[in-house]
Write an enzyme that holds these catalytic residues in place. Structure first.
Site, PDB file in Angstrom:
ATOM      1  N   GLY A 306     -15.975  20.690   0.335  1.00 21.90           N
ATOM      2  CA  GLY A 306     -15.298  21.485   1.362  1.00 21.90           C
ATOM      3  C   GLY A 306     -15.150  22.921   0.905  1.00 21.90           C
ATOM      4  O   GLY A 306     -15.986  23.432   0.147  1.00 21.90           O
ATOM      5  N   GLU A 307     -14.109  23.589   1.379  1.00 17.31           N
ATOM      6  CA  GLU A 307     -13.810  24.978   0.999  1.00 17.31           C
ATOM      7  C   GLU A 307     -14.865  25.980   1.449  1.00 17.31           C
ATOM      8  O   GLU A 307     -14.862  27.128   1.003  1.00 17.31           O
ATOM      9  CB  GLU A 307     -13.667  25.131  -0.526  1.00 17.31           C
ATOM     10  CG  GLU A 307     -12.644  24.257  -1.192  1.00 17.31           C
ATOM     11  CD  GLU A 307     -12.610  24.454  -2.706  1.00 17.31           C
ATOM     12  OE1 GLU A 307     -13.294  25.372  -3.223  1.00 17.31           O
ATOM     13  OE2 GLU A 307     -11.904  23.691  -3.380  1.00 17.31           O
ATOM     14  N   ALA A 308     -15.822  25.587   2.307  1.00 19.13           N
ATOM     15  CA  ALA A 308     -16.974  26.418   2.669  1.00 19.13           C
ATOM     16  C   ALA A 308     -17.958  26.557   1.519  1.00 19.13           C
ATOM     17  O   ALA A 308     -18.822  27.441   1.533  1.00 19.13           O
ATOM     18  CB  ALA A 308     -16.553  27.800   3.171  1.00 19.13           C
TER      19      ALA A 308
END
Length: 339
Positions: A306-308
Site C-alpha cells: 500500500g502507501e502508493a
C-alpha cells in the site's frame, strides 16, 4: 468545464461527471502514436511504455507530454469493522504510521524521492473511525461526500501526474467488501492475508465482508462506497475525479486503491479513462478486480504494502517511457532507413 464541479453536493452527481469533465483527447493520442512509429525502433517494440505515453498524451492534451510536477497523495483513515478482529494490528498503528510518513521514515518517502514526486499525506478524522459496516453503514452520505471533497481539494492543479495510495489498519477488508459489493461474489472470494493475519483471521475477514454485504445489499455504486468503504477510500475516489477535472494522469496503486475507485467505474466506466494501474498486488483479489475493470497493471512485483508504493515504482517506468518518446531520434533525424 463550464461550471464548478467541486465540491460535490450529492453522491448522485458522480454518475453525471463523465459528461462534465474533460475527456482524454484521442487526437493527441494518435499524434503520440504517429511519433512512436517514426522513432528509431521497430514499431511497438517498447510495448506498454508506448501505451503509457499515448494515454498521457491524450489526458494532458499534447503529443509530447512531460512530467514537470508529480504529486503523490496518501490518505489515512480508520475503520469500525476492526471491532470484528480482522487485523493483527490495533488502529493506533494508523496514527503511528502517519507520523512515520511525516518524518520521512516510510517506504513511500524513499520511493517518492527516487521517482521525483512530492508526497502529501492527508489524515482524515483518525480519531473518529467509520462505523462497523457489519452493524450499520460505514459512512452517512454527508460523511462520504466530505471525504470525497477533501480528497479532491488535496490535488495540485499544476501536477502533470498523480499517484494515489492509502494507510489504514483494516483497509484490505474494506477493499474486499467494496470489490464484492461492486463486482459480486462472497467475502472468501476477495479477502487475503492483508498485513499478515493467520487463516483464522482471514476467515474473520470473510465473515465480516459477508455480513456487510447482507446488510447493505441493493445499493447503487456510490451508496456501496458509503456503506462499505472508508474515509481514505472515498478521498482517493475524490482525488481521482479532481485529477480528471485538471487533465492529470493518475497512477493507481494496489488492491485498496483500485477497490476505492471501483464504484466510480461502476457509476460510469469512463470515469477511469485517465487512470493507469501501477502494479498488481499480491493480495489475491486484486488481479480479479483488475480483470473486472479492464485494467492492465504496469508491474507485477509481488508487492502488497500500500502507501502508493507500487504506483511510485510505476512512475519511474512512466518517466522512462517519456524519456524515450521525447528524446529518441526519428529515422529521418538519425539517417536510418525505416524500411
Amino acid at each position: 468545464m463550464t461550471e464548478p464541479v467541486f465540491p460535490l453536493r450529492s453522491l448522485a452527481e458522480v454518475a453525471t461527471l463523465a459528461d462534465r469533465l474533460p475527456a482524454p483527447d484521442a487526437t493527441m493520442a494518435e499524434a503520440a502514436r504517429t511519433r512512436q512509429a517514426q522513432l528509431t525502433k521497430p514499431q511497438g517494440s517498447l510495448g506498454m511504455l508506448e501505451e503509457m505515453v499515448e494515454l498521457m498524451a491524450a489526458v494532458r492534451g499534447t503529443a509530447r507530454p512531460v512530467i514537470d510536477r508529480a504529486q503523490a497523495l496518501v490518505f489515512a483513515g480508520n475503520h469500525g469493522v476492526c471491532a470484528q478482529g480482522i487485523s493483527q494490528f490495533p488502529q493506533e498503528v494508523t496514527v503511528q504510521m502517519v507520523a512515520n510518513f511525516h518524518s520521512g521514515g516510510a517506504a513511500i518517502n524513499q520511493l517518492c524521492r527516487a521517482a521525483g514526486a512530492q508526497l502529501d499525506v492527508i489524515e482524515i478524522d483518525l480519531d473518529k473511525p467509520t462505523a462497523d459496516f457489519t452493524q450499520a453503514a460505514a459512512m452517512t452520505e454527508a460523511e462520504c461526500l466530505d471525504a470525497i471533497n477533501r480528497g479532491a481539494a488535496a490535488v495540485d492543479p499544476a501536477a502533470d501526474v498523480l499517484i494515489v495510495g492509502e494507510m489504514g489498519i483494516g483497509n484490505t477488508t474494506i477493499a474486499a467488501a467494496l470489490a464484492a459489493g461492486i463486482c459480486g461474489g462472497a467475502g472468501a472470494d476477495w479477502v487475503g492475508m492483508g498485513t499478515g493475519v493467520n487463516p483464522e483471521g482471514v476467515a474473520r475477514k470473510a465473515a465480516a465482508v459477508d455480513a456487510g454485504l447482507a446488510r447493505h445489499a441493493g445499493l447503487d455504486p456510490m451508496g456501496t462506497l458509503a456503506a462499505l468503504g472508508g474515509r481514505e477510500e472515498a478521498a482517493m475516489a475524490g482525488a481521482v475525479l479532481a485529477a480528471r477535472a485538471h487533465r492529470i494522469l493518475v497512477i493507481l496503486d494496489g488492491f485498496v486503491c483500485t477497490a476505492a475507485v471501483a464504484p466510480l467505474h461502476a457509476a460510469d466506466p469512463r470515469l477511469l479513462d485517465h487512470c493507469i494501474v501501477g502494479h498488481v498486488s499480491a493480495e489475491p483479489g486484486h488481479r480479479r478486480l483488475l480483470a473486472t475493470l479492464g485494467k492492465k497493471p504496469v508491474l507485477d512485483l509481488g508487492m502488497r504494502l500500500g502507501e502508493a508504493s507500487g504506483a511510485a515504482v510505476a512512475l519511474l517506468v512512466l518517466r522512462a517511457a517519456l524519456e524515450c518518446h521525447n528524446g529518441m531520434a526519428t529515422f529521418g533525424e538519425a539517417g536510418v532507413s525505416s524500411a
